[in-house]
Write an enzyme that holds these catalytic residues in place. Structure first.
Site, PDB file in Angstrom:
ATOM      1  CG  HIS A 118      -8.611   2.083  15.644  1.00 18.43           C
ATOM      2  ND1 HIS A 118      -8.033   3.075  16.395  1.00 18.43           N
ATOM      3  CD2 HIS A 118      -8.524   2.501  14.357  1.00 18.43           C
ATOM      4  CE1 HIS A 118      -7.609   4.043  15.603  1.00 18.43           C
ATOM      5  NE2 HIS A 118      -7.906   3.723  14.370  1.00 18.43           N
ATOM      6  CB  VAL A 130      -2.310   0.104   8.808  1.00 14.17           C
ATOM      7  CG1 VAL A 130      -2.764   1.516   9.156  1.00 14.17           C
ATOM      8  CG2 VAL A 130      -0.901  -0.132   9.353  1.00 14.17           C
ATOM      9  NE  ARG A 141     -19.352  -2.447  11.910  1.00 18.52           N
ATOM     10  CZ  ARG A 141     -19.793  -3.636  12.282  1.00 18.52           C
ATOM     11  NH1 ARG A 141     -20.925  -4.096  11.780  1.00 18.52           N
ATOM     12  NH2 ARG A 141     -19.115  -4.370  13.130  1.00 18.52           N
ATOM     13  N   GLY A 143       0.858  -1.174   0.000  1.00 19.02           N
ATOM     14  CA  GLY A 143       0.000   0.000   0.000  1.00 19.02           C
ATOM     15  C   GLY A 143       0.896   1.225   0.000  1.00 19.02           C
TER      16      GLY A 143
END
Length: 317
Positions: A180, A123, A93, A13
């Site tokens: 998170h 990540v 979602r 990425g």
């Protein structure tokens, strides 16, 4: 694992986080070789040239290369995965979950093929579910798969608290648990300013609970706040710095304690999920999950976070 003088780190990425992380790792010379891989090959090669030329000015001899071929990540000591799509208007979602799960699955299979001995730092969002996908599809041992989230959340909490108290951020030590997002759980009893627990500062009148509640809420919404202000992007410097912090502890075997999304096998009463908890990161990857006693209130918030993560994992088709 090789020493930092010869360590190879690959970044899958090559967007803003990947580019910023490449620059940070090259400037600090934590590693010897950097590889950027992205489906957008031309952009990747352009970023390699830009970062490489910046490193030349810094006197760094870290070797950086990149392209679209996963074979370039072969024999990496660590792989950082930032690839994926952000949630777009009108996207549910579940759509985001399954789209990025497919992206992560493809990357996981290539990591298993070319660098099965690497530490993998994920990540990609939704973070905790994507770390689980990486673990499931790569076949790597649990200690070699970890998610970056708690380090970033702790940094945000420390930043806001230091600003509020007008002290050096180096005087602040913060610890968070959970997923998170909105159910992130700052542990005020284990977070300190100048070695004094935040709870003690509240009791002594140096802080009040309303101020702390506002700081906690701003930390939870930290990424969202930046997105609204930038309008055309999301945070990338702080996430990149968080990954660099994790990588340095791994490559240099520093055995630092930091909150990360790690595999739980009974710790904190959770099994077969990746959840944000304090861990020790050293040359073997996640070397230990550190368990802190929780109050009934803290445990309740943590359990809510766990159930949200479990629901996300269950929704992946």
């Amino acid at each position: 694992m090789r020493s930092s003088r010869s360590a190879k780190v690959s970044l899958v990425g090559a967007g803003n986080i990947g580019g910023a992380l490449a620059h940070m790792l090259g400037a600090s010379q934590v590693v010897k070789e950097l590889v950027l891989v992205d489906v957008a090959g031309g952009m990747t090669e352009g970023k390699v040239l830009d970062v490489g030329q910046a490193l030349a000015l810094l006197g760094s001899d870290v070797y950086i290369t990149g392209g679209s071929d996963y074979a370039a990540i072969e024999h990496s000591d660590a792989v950082v995965v930032t690839a994926g799509i952000p949630r777009k208007e009108g996207m549910s979602r579940e759509d985001l979950l399954n789209t990025n799960a497919a992206v992560v699955r493809n990357i996981a299979e290539n990591i298993a093929k070319y660098s099965p001995g690497a530490l993998v730092i994920v990540v990609t969002n939704p973070l905790d579910a994507m770390v689980w996908c990486m673990y499931k599809y790569s076949g790597l041992p649990a200690n070699r798969v970890v998610g970056m989230a708690g380090v970033l959340d702790s940094a945000r909490f420390s930043f806001f608290l230091a600003r509020h108290m007008n002290v050096s951020v180096s005087s602040v030590s913060a610890m968070v648990l959970g997923g998170h997002g909105d159910l992130m759980l700052p542990l005020l009893r284990y977070s300190t300013v100048g070695g004094v627990p935040v709870e003690s500062l509240i009791e002594s009148g140096r802080l009040n609970r309303d101020d702390i509640a506002a700081i906690v809420e701003r930390t939870r919404k930290g990424g969202e706040e930046i997105v609204k202000l930038l309008k055309t992007g999301s945070a990338y410097c702080a996430p990149a710095a968080s990954c660099a912090h994790m990588l340095e502890s791994y490559v240099r075997d520093k055995r630092s304690i930091m909150p990360c999304s790690a595999y739980l096998d009974g710790q904190y009463g959770v099994r077969d999920l990746f959840v944000g908890v304090p861990v020790i990161i050293g040359e073997k990857g996640v070397e230990e999950v550190v368990e802190f006693p929780l109050t009934a209130e803290e445990q309740a918030v943590f359990d809510q976070s766990v159930e949200l993560i479990r629901g996300s994992v269950s929704a992946i088709s």
